[in-house]
Write a protein that holds these residues in place. Structure first.
Motif, PDB file in Angstrom:
ATOM      1  N   UNK A 170       4.149  33.368 -44.210  1.00 48.24           N
ATOM      2  CA  UNK A 170       4.292  33.532 -42.761  1.00 48.24           C
ATOM      3  C   UNK A 170       5.741  33.803 -42.373  1.00 48.24           C
ATOM      4  N   UNK A 171       5.925  34.358 -41.193  1.00 48.71           N
ATOM      5  CA  UNK A 171       7.236  34.390 -40.542  1.00 48.71           C
ATOM      6  C   UNK A 171       7.169  33.433 -39.355  1.00 48.71           C
ATOM      7  N   UNK A 172       8.309  32.796 -39.049  1.00 50.70           N
ATOM      8  CA  UNK A 172       8.328  31.744 -38.031  1.00 50.70           C
ATOM      9  C   UNK A 172       9.133  32.179 -36.815  1.00 50.70           C
ATOM     10  N   UNK A 173       8.508  32.077 -35.639  1.00 48.33           N
ATOM     11  CA  UNK A 173       9.184  32.286 -34.361  1.00 48.33           C
ATOM     12  C   UNK A 173       9.536  30.913 -33.814  1.00 48.33           C
ATOM     13  N   UNK A 174      10.833  30.615 -33.751  1.00 44.19           N
ATOM     14  CA  UNK A 174      11.282  29.286 -33.370  1.00 44.19           C
ATOM     15  C   UNK A 174      11.602  29.163 -31.897  1.00 44.19           C
ATOM     16  N   UNK A 175      11.838  27.910 -31.499  1.00 43.06           N
ATOM     17  CA  UNK A 175      12.320  27.587 -30.155  1.00 43.06           C
ATOM     18  C   UNK A 175      13.164  26.336 -30.268  1.00 43.06           C
ATOM     19  N   UNK A 176      14.386  26.410 -29.733  1.00 43.19           N
ATOM     20  CA  UNK A 176      15.298  25.287 -29.858  1.00 43.19           C
ATOM     21  C   UNK A 176      15.984  25.290 -31.215  1.00 43.19           C
TER      22      UNK A 176
ATOM     23  N   UNK B 276      16.390  25.032 -34.728  1.00 40.40           N
ATOM     24  CA  UNK B 276      15.543  24.918 -35.911  1.00 40.40           C
ATOM     25  C   UNK B 276      15.754  26.150 -36.775  1.00 40.40           C
ATOM     26  N   UNK B 277      15.381  26.045 -38.032  1.00 38.58           N
ATOM     27  CA  UNK B 277      15.407  27.182 -38.932  1.00 38.58           C
ATOM     28  C   UNK B 277      14.181  28.056 -38.665  1.00 38.58           C
ATOM     29  N   UNK B 278      14.408  29.357 -38.484  1.00 38.98           N
ATOM     30  CA  UNK B 278      13.295  30.259 -38.200  1.00 38.98           C
ATOM     31  C   UNK B 278      13.723  31.688 -38.506  1.00 38.98           C
ATOM     32  N   UNK B 279      12.736  32.581 -38.575  1.00 39.51           N
ATOM     33  CA  UNK B 279      13.053  33.993 -38.806  1.00 39.51           C
ATOM     34  C   UNK B 279      13.634  34.638 -37.551  1.00 39.51           C
TER      35      UNK B 279
ATOM     36  N   UNK C  93       9.047  42.544 -33.200  1.00 38.62           N
ATOM     37  CA  UNK C  93       9.830  42.574 -34.441  1.00 38.62           C
ATOM     38  C   UNK C  93       9.119  41.844 -35.574  1.00 38.62           C
ATOM     39  N   UNK C  94       8.518  40.705 -35.281  1.00 35.35           N
ATOM     40  CA  UNK C  94       7.787  39.975 -36.316  1.00 35.35           C
ATOM     41  C   UNK C  94       6.497  40.693 -36.691  1.00 35.35           C
ATOM     42  N   UNK C  95       5.870  41.340 -35.725  1.00 28.89           N
ATOM     43  CA  UNK C  95       4.668  42.118 -36.009  1.00 28.89           C
ATOM     44  C   UNK C  95       4.962  43.240 -37.009  1.00 28.89           C
ATOM     45  N   UNK C  96       6.169  43.805 -36.911  1.00 31.95           N
ATOM     46  CA  UNK C  96       6.551  44.897 -37.816  1.00 31.95           C
ATOM     47  C   UNK C  96       6.648  44.449 -39.275  1.00 31.95           C
ATOM     48  N   UNK C  97       6.779  43.120 -39.509  1.00 25.76           N
ATOM     49  CA  UNK C  97       6.847  42.637 -40.892  1.00 25.76           C
ATOM     50  C   UNK C  97       5.480  42.693 -41.576  1.00 25.76           C
ATOM     51  N   UNK C  98       4.414  42.752 -40.799  1.00 26.52           N
ATOM     52  CA  UNK C  98       3.070  42.754 -41.363  1.00 26.52           C
ATOM     53  C   UNK C  98       2.586  41.392 -41.831  1.00 26.52           C
TER      54      UNK C  98
END
Length: 310
Positions: A244-250, A252-255, A277-282
């Motif tokens: 997975x790719x992670x969309x963060x808030x606050x 934290x470690x995320x993509x 942008x995350x959708x483009x990663x597939x």
């Protein structure tokens, strides 16, 4: 629909004059508002409006928002009661859509309202959107300028990537500042039909507690699966699972992070761009929890629809 040569127009007087001419001839023009880019057609031209539904692959039972330059133009299309008039005076121009009784002599094409006796109206605050409305000198029906159910566009590039070849022109006015579709209010007593770029708490200072929307679709953005990336979406994730790719808030470690400082205004403005942008990663997308207050309510509404079964 045959493939079109989509023209990218500047947002100066020349580009806006060209865009207004395209609309007058029944064409489709994407343009920026402060919320997201809209896919515009002459709201009085049923054939042009039909092209909007065809370009998006949008179901015809899903009504469109009509954009007008000011309150006076809105009052020529719909009937306002005291509360809706107070809301318009308080928040227009801005990210608030009002669903109101349609005037019999409004001239609005039947497809716009999906056969309902109400119409969704908004006065956008974006200077380019306003300039186009004045150049065209008429109401513009405009849902978000993306394939139906997919991630909403906040830049001209997003529009071109999703709908290039299906519309006549795109007015490039830069990135949208709010980044979430408008809040929609309608009915008697007033109900929240869709949370959006105007926090509900601000509206309730005028209306008192808003009623909840019913199950019948009476406004745009009420379909359960909407705003969806191509890959699966997992909500309330504190970390990414394998692959997975992670969309963060606050902090934290995320993509990608909607707002490292936990600012909901920044998060709203970044939401659709980061999802693109995350959708483009597939890869499947995991999304961190978002506080369900203020603009967080609208962000969570979009994320729940993005993660809904398709």
């Amino acid at each position: 629909m045959s493939k079109l040569q989509t023209e990218i127009l500047t947002s100066d007087a020349s580009g806006l004059a060209t865009a207004a001419d395209v609309l007058a001839r029944g064409g489709l023009v994407a343009f920026p508002t402060e919320t997201v880019y809209g896919l515009g057609a002459d709201a009085r031209d049923n054939r042009a409006v039909a092209r909007v539904f065809a370009a998006k692959g949008r179901p015809s039972f899903n009504p469109l928002i009509v954009h007008v330059p000011d309150l006076a133009a809105a009052q020529s299309i719909a009937r306002f009661d005291d509360i809706s008039l107070e809301l318009a005076q308080a928040f227009w121009p801005g990210p608030l859509t009002l669903v109101l009784p349609l005037r019999a002599d409004s001239g609005i094409a039947p497809l716009v309202t999906a056969g309902l006796d109400t119409v969704a109206l908004r006065v956008p605050a974006h200077p380019v959107g306003q300039a186009l409305l004045h150049a065209f000198n008429g109401p513009i029906a405009a849902p978000s300028a993306n394939p139906s159910g997919r991630i909403s566009p906040t830049t001209a590039t997003h529009v071109a990537d999703g709908l290039g070849g299906k519309l006549d022109a795109i007015v490039d006015g830069g990135a949208c500042t709010v980044g979430l579709e408008s809040t929609i209010v309608g009915g008697t007593p007033p109900a929240l039909l869709r949370p959006g770029g105007l926090p509900t708490e601000e509206i309730e200072k005028i209306t008192g507690p808003l009623a909840k929307a019913g199950d019948t679709i009476t406004a745009p953005g009420q379909i359960k699966s909407h705003y969806a990336p191509n890959a699966p979406v997992r909500l309330n994730a504190n970390a990414a699972h394998a692959g997975e790719v992670l969309l963060g808030f606050g902090p934290m470690q995320s993509d990608l992070n909607l707002s490292i400082t936990g600012d909901l205004i920044e998060a709203a403005a970044n939401l659709f761009e980061h999802l693109h942008r995350l959708n483009d990663t597939g890869k499947p997308i995991a999304i961190a929890p978002i506080p369900n207050t203020g603009l967080g309510r609208a962000i969570n509404d979009r994320l729940q629809r993005a993660a809904a079964p398709r």
